[in-house]
Design a protein around this motif. Structure first.
Motif, PDB file in Angstrom:
ATOM      1  N   VAL A 274      75.399 -30.387  -2.744  1.00 47.98           N
ATOM      2  CA  VAL A 274      74.761 -30.267  -4.022  1.00 47.98           C
ATOM      3  C   VAL A 274      74.357 -31.864  -4.292  1.00 47.98           C
ATOM      4  O   VAL A 274      75.068 -32.732  -4.103  1.00 47.98           O
ATOM      5  CB  VAL A 274      75.923 -30.060  -4.983  1.00 47.98           C
ATOM      6  N   VAL A 275      73.147 -31.870  -4.720  1.00 49.56           N
ATOM      7  CA  VAL A 275      72.744 -33.270  -5.335  1.00 49.56           C
ATOM      8  C   VAL A 275      72.351 -33.378  -6.714  1.00 49.56           C
ATOM      9  O   VAL A 275      71.652 -32.450  -7.249  1.00 49.56           O
ATOM     10  CB  VAL A 275      71.195 -33.547  -4.582  1.00 49.56           C
ATOM     11  N   ARG A 276      72.730 -34.362  -7.453  1.00 52.77           N
ATOM     12  CA  ARG A 276      72.685 -34.746  -8.815  1.00 52.77           C
ATOM     13  C   ARG A 276      71.609 -35.905  -8.882  1.00 52.77           C
ATOM     14  O   ARG A 276      72.290 -36.853  -8.399  1.00 52.77           O
ATOM     15  CB  ARG A 276      73.924 -34.822  -9.649  1.00 52.77           C
ATOM     16  N   ALA A 277      70.373 -35.588  -9.352  1.00 55.17           N
ATOM     17  CA  ALA A 277      69.217 -36.699  -9.146  1.00 55.17           C
ATOM     18  C   ALA A 277      68.732 -36.959 -10.430  1.00 55.17           C
ATOM     19  O   ALA A 277      68.795 -36.351 -11.318  1.00 55.17           O
ATOM     20  CB  ALA A 277      68.303 -36.263  -8.208  1.00 55.17           C
ATOM     21  N   GLY A 278      68.169 -38.126 -10.465  1.00 48.98           N
ATOM     22  CA  GLY A 278      67.471 -38.361 -11.704  1.00 48.98           C
ATOM     23  C   GLY A 278      66.360 -39.333 -11.374  1.00 48.98           C
ATOM     24  O   GLY A 278      66.253 -39.727 -10.232  1.00 48.98           O
ATOM     25  N   ALA A 279      65.257 -39.239 -12.255  1.00 52.13           N
ATOM     26  CA  ALA A 279      64.007 -40.292 -11.937  1.00 52.13           C
ATOM     27  C   ALA A 279      63.205 -40.342 -13.307  1.00 52.13           C
ATOM     28  O   ALA A 279      63.690 -39.759 -14.329  1.00 52.13           O
ATOM     29  CB  ALA A 279      63.139 -39.580 -10.833  1.00 52.13           C
TER      30      ALA A 279
END
Length: 333
Positions: A274-279
Motif C-alpha cells: 500500500v502506497v500513500r502518496a502526495g504531489a
C-alpha cells in the motif's frame, strides 16, 4: 624503505588523518625508531607545520588544533576525491569559489596526480538521469552557510530578513539549531521567537544575517529525528493532493520509487504494497506510480482514479498515432 622526504610526508599524513598518535605507534607504522620519529617531527616544524607534543610514557604528537596549516599533503586518491566533490559542489554554491578551490588543489599536485585529475575531468560528463532536478536551483552563499553553522554551535541568537514564497521579505529573530541539506537545497532549523514555534528556513532566501551576543534558550528539538521532521515540514508544501493505492508488487520493488518526501509504503502481504502518496496534482501521482511497472488499484480518492483514466487516454492516443511521413530517427542506438 622510506626515503627521508617520503617518510616525513607519510608522518604528516598519519597525524592529519588520526589526530594524536603515540610515538611508539608512529615508529611502528613507519618502521623506524622513536628517535627517527622525533627527527622527522622536527623537520615538519621547520617546514611550518604546528606539531604539538605530549610528554610522558604515553606521549606522542598531534597537529595543533585550530592552527592555520601549510599546504596539506594529499595522496592521488584523496586529491581525486576532492576534485570530484568540488565539481558536484559547484551546483550548490558560487561556482567561482568552487572552481578556485579546485584550481588550487590541482596546481599543488605533482605531475602524475595532476594528470590523473585532469584526465578524469576531460572525459567525464555529469548526466543526472537517475534524479529529478528541482525547477529552481539557486546557489548558496558559502560564507552565510558557515556563519549559520557557527551560531548553531556556539548557541547565539541571530536576526535576518527572510523572503517567503510570495516574494515578501520579513524580519526574523531566531535561535538556530541545525542545518539540513536535502533535495539539493540547504535549510536552517531554528526556533522563531516571533512565531513562538520551530520553523525551517531555506538558506538561499536569507539576507541581512546578523549574529547577536545573546545566548539561545535551551529548548528540546521539535523531534529527535530532525531530518525526518524537516522532510515532513517540506512535504506540507510539496504535497498539494494525496492518494492511496494498492500496488501488486513486493515492498522492495516499490520502495525505491517512493522517496520519504513524496509518500510512504506499507507491505500488506509479500506481493502487495500500500502506497500513500502526495504531489502537486493527481495526474503527477498517476504517472509516477506507473513507473513501478505493476498493477495498481486506487483506494482513494476518486480524483486519482480520474487521473489514471486521463493518463490512459493519453497513452491510447499515442499508440494510435501514425504520421504519414514519420521523421527520421537520429541519435545513439
Amino acid at each position: 624503505m622510506w626515503d627521508t622526504t617520503s617518510r616525513t610526508f607519510r608522518l604528516l599524513e598519519l597525524l592529519q588523518r588520526n589526530g594524536f598518535m603515540a610515538t611508539e605507534r608512529l615508529a611502528g607504522d613507519l618502521g623506524v625508531t622513536t628517535r627517527t620519529v622525533r627527527r622527522d617531527v622536527a623537520r615538519l616544524r621547520d617546514l611550518g607545520y604546528p606539531v604539538d607534543t605530549r610528554l610522558g610514557v604515553d606521549g606522542g604528537y598531534s597537529i595543533e588544533p585550530g592552527a592555520v596549516l601549510p599546504p596539506i599533503h594529499l595522496t592521488t586518491e584523496e586529491a581525486l576525491a576532492c576534485a570530484l566533490a568540488l565539481r558536484r559542489w559547484q551546483d550548490d554554491v558560487d561556482g567561482t569559489l568552487a572552481a578556485g578551490s579546485l584550481g588550487k588543489i590541482v596546481a599543488s599536485l605533482p605531475p602524475r596526480a595532476r594528470w590523473i585529475v585532469d584526465a578524469v575531468a576531460a572525459v567525464t560528463l555529469d548526466t543526472p538521469v537517475d534524479v529529478l532536478e528541482p525547477i529552481d536551483h539557486p546557489t548558496v552563499d558559502i560564507a552565510l552557510l558557515g556563519d549559520l553553522a557557527r551560531t548553531c554551535l556556539v548557541r547565539r541568537r541571530v536576526g535576518f530578513a527572510y523572503t517567503g514564497r510570495d516574494g515578501t521579505s520579513t524580519p526574523r529573530r531566531v535561535d538556530p539549531r541545525r542545518l539540513v541539506n536535502t533535495a539539493r537545497r540547504w535549510y536552517l532549523v531554528a526556533f522563531d521567537l516571533d512565531a513562538d514555534a520551530w520553523r525551517t528556513f531555506r538558506v538561499d532566501r536569507i539576507t541581512g544575517f546578523a549574529a547577536t551576543e545573546l545566548p539561545t534558550r535551551e529548548r528540546p528539538l521539535p523531534d529527535p529525528d530532525v531530518e525526518g521532521w524537516v522532510t515532513r515540514q517540506l512535504t506540507v508544501g510539496w504535497q498539494q493532493v494525496t492518494g492511496t493505492v494498492r500496488v501488486h508488487a513486493p515492498i522492495e520493488a516499490v520502495r525505491r520509487w517512493v522517496a520519504p518526501a513524496w509518500g510512504s509504503v506499507e507491505a500488506v502481504s509479500p506481493e502487495v504494497t500500500v502506497v500513500r502518496a502526495g504531489a502537486d496534482s493527481h495526474d503527477a501521482i498517476a504517472r509516477w506510480l506507473l513507473l513501478v511497472q505493476a498493477d495498481v488499484e486506487v483506494i482513494e480518492p476518486d480524483g486519482l482514479r480520474a487521473a489514471f483514466g486521463r493518463v490512459a487516454e493519453q497513452a491510447g492516443r499515442a499508440s494510435e498515432s501514425s504520421p504519414a511521413n514519420p521523421p527520421p530517427v537520429t541519435g545513439a542506438v
